[in-house]
Design a protein around this motif. Structure first.
Motif: not given
Ligand code: SAM
Length: 328
Positions: A53-55, A85-87, A107-109
């Protein structure tokens, strides 16, 4: 920013309080698994489908924008710049490689995930694009806290938030900080795309629970969603707890009310151009040659043409919607 040190002087992941701490710990602690172990996951069909789906979304919405990037028209190889964002651990790096981007900012937390994403990018043998990664709370801090001005000087063509934007809907401030980070460095005509849980469906399922139910949860063998309250439905901070087998361990998440999201996104010049449930995305694209072949390559369907998902995985797949916005 301050980092604590372990007894052997190695830097340790930054501690976050409250729900954010639970989310960060959860993702930091999830091990990076090799291809073999990944393929053995009991929900590998669903994981592959989510990637498919992402592709589809990237091909449909990001490719045209990347191709029309003013930078790609004036300089050498590669077509534009992407903010992921949230990679996470960098699960979409290959997809961006296929999109022939010039530059990615990830970027990711979760610091551990960011390190893994950076390593994954370095290990990509034909990683034809430049990349920079940083650990930052994108819903509480400006991106400029994490990068030197030169990295952000050229605007992004695409901003992608995959399976992570809903964490920002804990408060209005966080959602607005997230949208400011999305919009501030996105060029006009650029695209903001993502995947989030389907609020309408979650609320519908909550409302369908018997009035006498003490446990406000629903799901199947693959996923479980538990609400705390039936009555209180705030636009921000409407919390539920999410469990996804072999992926997410009872993490607090927040409902993203679509109209509310669209309303505040408009304050940041972001306007919706697409919103579809995952089942609809499948129905729309699974018979198209390029995406049909991709389903075989990504093992969404077996060689004999049968789905790699059982009924429960297929139901869990439709918890999500894909969306795209345009910056005007
Ligand atoms: N985007 C990636 C993927 O599709 O494979 C990772 C998805 S994972 C389900 C959710 C991600 O959101 C996690 O890596 C988490 O650390 C990140 N996340 C949650 N809160 C965040 C924030 N406040 N800032 C940056 N990243 C955040």
């Amino acid at each position: 920013r301050e980092r604590s040190k372990s007894p052997d002087n190695r830097p340790q992941a930054k501690r976050h309080a409250g729900d954010v701490g639970k989310v960060v710990d959860h993702y930091n602690l999830r091990p990076e698994v090799g291809v073999k172990q990944r393929m053995g996951s009991p929900i590998i069909g669903l994981k592959n489908f989510n990637n498919w789906v992402k592709s589809v979304l990237i091909t449909r919405f990001a490719h045209p924008v990347l191709a029309s990037s003013p930078v790609s028209q004036s300089s050498g190889p590669g077509r534009g710049k992407v903010l992921d964002m949230g990679c996470g651990k960098g699960g979409d790096l290959t997809k961006w490689g296929k999109a022939r981007i010039r530059e990615l900012v990830g970027v990711d937390i979760a610091e551990v995930s960011v390190s893994q994403a950076r390593e994954r990018w370095r290990a990509m043998r034909n990683s034809c694009f430049d990349a920079a990664f940083a650990a930052i709370d994108c819903y509480a801090e400006p991106l400029s806290n994490a990068f030197p001005p030169a990295r952000l000087a050229q605007p992004f063509d695409v901003v992608s938030l995959q399976f992570c934007m809903h964490y920002a809907f804990e408060t209005s401030q966080k959602a607005r900080c997230m949208l400011r980070n999305v919009s501030q460095y996105l060029r006009k005509g650029g695209v903001f795309l993502g995947t989030i849980p389907n609020a309408d469906q979650l609320i519908e399922r909550l409302d369908a629970l018997p009035l006498s139910a003490a446990d406000l949860s629903f799901g199947n063998s693959v996923y479980r969603i538990r609400f705390e309250d039936r009555q209180s439905r705030p636009l921000f901070g409407h919390r539920y707890h999410f469990f996804l087998r072999d992926a997410v361990e009872d993490v607090p998440e927040y409902i993203v009310d679509w109209d509310n999201f669209v309303g505040i996104a408009a304050e940041y010049s972001l306007h919706p151009i697409y919103k579809k449930e995952f089942h609809q995305i499948y129905a729309e694209h699974s018979e198209q040659e390029e995406f049909k072949e991709l389903m075989v390559r990504m093992k969404v369907v077996e060689a004999n043409g049968e789905s790699a998902m059982d009924e429960d995985q297929w139901e869990a797949a439709n918890i999500y919607i894909g969306f795209a916005f345009e910056k005007r």
